[in-house]
Scaffold this motif. Structure first.
Motif, PDB file in Angstrom:
ATOM      1  N   GLY A 149      15.612 -11.350  53.562  1.00 26.74           N
ATOM      2  CA  GLY A 149      14.326 -10.543  53.497  1.00 26.74           C
ATOM      3  C   GLY A 149      13.656 -11.383  54.502  1.00 26.74           C
ATOM      4  O   GLY A 149      13.714 -12.478  54.896  1.00 26.74           O
ATOM      5  N   TYR A 150      12.260 -10.408  54.668  1.00 22.77           N
ATOM      6  CA  TYR A 150      11.196 -10.077  55.767  1.00 22.77           C
ATOM      7  C   TYR A 150       9.991 -10.115  54.700  1.00 22.77           C
ATOM      8  O   TYR A 150       8.977 -10.248  54.918  1.00 22.77           O
ATOM      9  CB  TYR A 150      11.762  -9.501  56.864  1.00 22.77           C
ATOM     10  N   GLY A 196      15.498 -16.827  53.856  1.00 22.25           N
ATOM     11  CA  GLY A 196      14.821 -15.389  55.051  1.00 22.25           C
ATOM     12  C   GLY A 196      14.112 -16.481  56.335  1.00 22.25           C
ATOM     13  O   GLY A 196      14.446 -17.567  55.681  1.00 22.25           O
ATOM     14  N   GLY A 197      13.819 -15.621  57.691  1.00 23.43           N
ATOM     15  CA  GLY A 197      12.778 -17.336  58.088  1.00 23.43           C
ATOM     16  C   GLY A 197      11.902 -16.468  59.093  1.00 23.43           C
ATOM     17  O   GLY A 197      11.353 -15.559  59.017  1.00 23.43           O
ATOM     18  N   GLY A 211      10.013 -14.974  56.148  1.00 20.31           N
ATOM     19  CA  GLY A 211      10.745 -14.489  55.749  1.00 20.31           C
ATOM     20  C   GLY A 211      11.344 -16.051  55.116  1.00 20.31           C
ATOM     21  O   GLY A 211      10.540 -16.020  53.846  1.00 20.31           O
ATOM     22  N   GLY A 212      10.604 -16.541  55.762  1.00 17.78           N
ATOM     23  CA  GLY A 212      10.840 -18.691  54.941  1.00 17.78           C
ATOM     24  C   GLY A 212       9.701 -18.301  53.917  1.00 17.78           C
ATOM     25  O   GLY A 212       9.537 -19.021  52.839  1.00 17.78           O
ATOM     26  N   LEU A 213       8.813 -17.911  54.184  1.00 16.44           N
ATOM     27  CA  LEU A 213       7.168 -17.530  53.727  1.00 16.44           C
ATOM     28  C   LEU A 213       7.757 -16.837  52.225  1.00 16.44           C
ATOM     29  O   LEU A 213       7.175 -17.460  50.903  1.00 16.44           O
ATOM     30  CB  LEU A 213       6.275 -16.850  54.154  1.00 16.44           C
ATOM     31  N   LEU A 214       8.424 -16.181  52.337  1.00 16.14           N
ATOM     32  CA  LEU A 214       8.731 -15.171  50.922  1.00 16.14           C
ATOM     33  C   LEU A 214       9.433 -15.710  50.711  1.00 16.14           C
ATOM     34  O   LEU A 214       8.912 -15.574  49.108  1.00 16.14           O
ATOM     35  CB  LEU A 214      10.150 -14.140  51.786  1.00 16.14           C
ATOM     36  N   PRO A 249      14.507 -21.272  52.818  1.00 17.16           N
ATOM     37  CA  PRO A 249      13.794 -21.309  53.520  1.00 17.16           C
ATOM     38  C   PRO A 249      13.946 -21.853  54.843  1.00 17.16           C
ATOM     39  O   PRO A 249      13.433 -22.885  55.196  1.00 17.16           O
ATOM     40  CB  PRO A 249      12.580 -22.169  52.419  1.00 17.16           C
ATOM     41  N   ALA A 250      13.644 -20.822  55.771  1.00 20.08           N
ATOM     42  CA  ALA A 250      13.942 -21.177  56.988  1.00 20.08           C
ATOM     43  C   ALA A 250      12.759 -21.219  58.263  1.00 20.08           C
ATOM     44  O   ALA A 250      12.083 -19.873  57.770  1.00 20.08           O
ATOM     45  CB  ALA A 250      14.668 -20.646  58.326  1.00 20.08           C
ATOM     46  N   VAL A 251      12.582 -22.250  59.294  1.00 19.52           N
ATOM     47  CA  VAL A 251      11.170 -21.605  59.530  1.00 19.52           C
ATOM     48  C   VAL A 251      10.287 -21.472  59.395  1.00 19.52           C
ATOM     49  O   VAL A 251       9.444 -20.513  59.729  1.00 19.52           O
ATOM     50  CB  VAL A 251      11.348 -21.150  61.704  1.00 19.52           C
TER      51      VAL A 251
END
Length: 444
Positions: free
Chosen positions: A217-218, A296-297, A300-303, A320-322
Motif C-alpha cells: 500500500g501507499y 510499503g515504501g 508507504g513505509g509510514l503506512l 517498512p521501506a525508506v
C-alpha cells in the motif's frame, strides 16, 4: 519560436500558480491566469485563439476547460470535457484530445475533438493501465503503453482516424500470464467506506489461509496505484504467493476528495483502510495472520510502520521501506517541509501535534510482540533521511518482546530508490522475499 510563454509556480506537492506572457509583442507584462496555489492547473494546448487548460478548480476529479487569450480569468472558463465520477487525465495528438479516466483504478480512454465532442471509447488490450496517447498535432498515429499485474508493459500503435490498435513492441520474458489471474474486489473500511483492491495469484489457488501474501500500500499525496507489471513480483507469484494492492484513501484513484480524505487529521483513514484490506484477505481465506506480510515504501513505509504499531497482531511480517517514521520532526529534514500539505506539522497547532504523535510510528512503539520486521533504507537517501529508519529500528528492537527477528538493511551508495542498478535491486528483493518466507516458515 513560440508565441506564448506559460509559467507555473509551486511550493508543495499539490497546487500551482499559472502565468501567461505574449511573446509576439515586445515588453508585454506577465499576466496571472491563476495567482494562488489552492488548485492544480496546466495548459494542454492552444488553437485558434483559445487555450485549453486542465484543472481541478471546482472539479476534484479534474476537467478540461477552454478560454480565449483575452479572457484568462477562471470566471471566463468554459467546460470542454466536464468533470465526471471518474478521475480524468488529458493528453493530445493529431488534433484530438485523449481523456484517460481512472475507473476504480483501471484505465478507460476516450477520444474527443477540439469542440469537446466525444468520438469513441478506445478499445484497450485488457483490464489494466494504459498511458501515452501523446504526440504532435499533425500525427496520424499515436503510441501508448499497456500493462497489468500479469501483463508486462507493451507498446501499441493507435490509428487516430480509425481507432484501431496494433501491438508495436512486447518484451520477451519467461512468464506465462495465462497461468495467473488478477481480480478486483471491493471491501468495507472501518467507517463504511468502499475500497477497491486487486488480488493477483496463480489460477486454482486454494483458499486455505496458508498462502504467503504481500499486502502492498501507499495511500498519500494523490498518488494512484494502478495495475503494473513487476518482474520481482512474478517471482513471488511463481512460488505460490499472493500479491494484493488496495487503493487506499490519500491516493488519487477517486480524485481530490479521496486524496484529502487521507490527509492531515484524516490520516487515520489510510491506516484503517489498510487494516481492513488485511482483514478481508484473512476472512476470505487467501491468507492468515501467520502468512501475511505488510509492505510499503516512503509514505508507504509510514503506512506499514503505523499499522504494525496499531495492530501488531495483523501480520506475521512487516517491510517498512525508506519510511517517514518520525512524524513530529519529519519537516525539519531535507524535502520534508514540502509534505506538510498532506501531513500537517507538529508546529501547526497543539491539536495537530497531538494527532501526529498519536500515530507516529516511532512514538507509538510500546513493549509488545511485533511482526518479524525488515526495515530497509539507504545511506544516501536525501528525500526521507535514513535517520527515520535508524531510530525506528533501534526503538523497535528495544521494545520488541517476541521471538520474531527485527533487522534493518542499509544499502550503501544508494538513495531513496530511483536509479538503483539492477544488481542492487535483485539483491534487495532477494533479501526481502527470503526474510518474509523464513519468518512465515515457508520453505522452497
Amino acid at each position: 519560436m513560440g508565441k506564448y510563454l506559460i509559467i507555473t509556480a509551486a511550493n508543495s506537492t499539490t497546487g500551482n500558480e499559472l502565468y501567461f506572457q505574449d511573446l509576439t509583442r515586445s515588453s508585454t507584462p506577465i499576466i496571472p491566469i491563476v495567482n494562488n496555489m489552492d488548485n492544480t492547473h496546466y495548459v494542454v494546448d492552444h488553437a485558434g485563439g483559445d487555450f485549453f487548460i486542465f484543472t481541478n478548480l471546482g472539479a476534484p476529479n479534474n476537467k478540461l476547460v477552454k478560454t480565449s487569450v483575452s479572457k484568462f480569468a477562471p470566471s471566463n472558463w468554459v467546460d470542454l470535457i466536464p468533470e465526471t465520477d471518474n478521475v480524468l487525465d488529458i493528453s493530445k495528438a493529431g488534433g484530438k484530445f485523449f481523456a484517460s479516466y481512472l475507473k476504480d483504478a483501471i484505465s478507460e480512454v476516450r477520444q474527443f475533438d477540439y469542440q469537446g465532442n466525444e468520438e469513441r471509447v478506445i478499445e484497450l488490450p485488457g483490464v489494466g493501465t494504459a498511458g501515452g496517447f501523446s504526440g504532435k498535432n499533425d500525427a496520424e498515429y499515436v503510441y501508448y503503453s499497456f500493462t497489468s499485474y500479469i501483463n508486462p508493459s507493451s507498446s501499441y500503435r493507435y490509428d487516430i482516424a480509425s481507432g484501431a490498435s496494433m501491438l508495436y513492441n512486447a518484451p520477451k520474458i519467461q512468464f506465462d500470464p495465462s497461468q495467473y489471474e488478477s481480480n478486483q474486489v471491493f471491501y468495507t473500511s472501518k467507517d463504511g467506506t468502499r475500497v477497491p483492491m486487486i488480488i493477483t495469484h496463480k489460477k486454482g489457488l486454494e483458499l486455505n489461509g496458508k498462502n504467503p501474501t504481500i499486502l502492498y500500500g501507499y495511500g498519500g499525496f494523490g498518488v494512484s496505484l494502478t495495475p503494473s507489471f513487476s518482474i520481482a513480483n512474478t517471482v513471488w507469484l511463481e512460488n505460490g504467493g499472493v500479491y494484493a494492492v488496495p487503493n487506499l484513501r490519500g491516493g488519487g484513484e477517486y480524485g481530490e476528495n479521496w486524496h484529502l480524505a487521507g490527509t492531515k487529521m484524516n490520516k487515520q483513514n489510510v491506516f484503517d483502510d489498510f487494516i481492513a484490506a488485511g482483514e478481508y484477505l484473512i476472512e476470505k481465506g487467501y491468507t492468515s495472520s501467520d502468512y501475511l506480510a505488510l509492505r510499503g515504501g516512503s509514505n508507504g513505509g509510514l503506512l506499514v510502520g503505523a499499522v504494525m504499531t496499531q495492530r501488531p497482531d495483523l501480520a506475521k511480517v512487516a517491510f517498512p521501506a525508506v519510511g517517514v517514521l518520525d512524524m513530529l520532526r519529519y519537516h525539519q529534514f531535507t524535502a520534508g517541509a514540502g509534505w506538510a500539505y498532506d501531513y500537517g506539522t507538529a508546529d501547526d497547532s497543539e491539536e495537530m501535534y497531538r494527532y501526529l504523535k498519536g500515530y507516529s510510528p516511532l512514538h507509538n512503539l510500546r513493549p509488545a510482540a511485533y511482526p518479524a520486521t525488515l526495515v530497509t533504507t539507504a545511506d544516501h537517501d536525501d528525500r526521507v533521511v535514513p535517520a527515520h529508519s535508524f531510530k525506528f529500528a533501534a526503538t523497535l528492537q528495544d521494545a520488541h518482546q517476541g521471538n520474531n527477528p527485527v533487522l534493518i538493511r542499509i544499502e550503501t551508495n544508494a538513495g531513496h530508490g530511483a536509479g538503483k542498478p539492477t544488481a542492487m535491486q535483485i539483491a534487495e528483493i532477494a533479501d526481502i522475499f527470503a526474510f518474509g518466507l523464513y519468518a512465515m516458515g515457508v520453505g522452497y
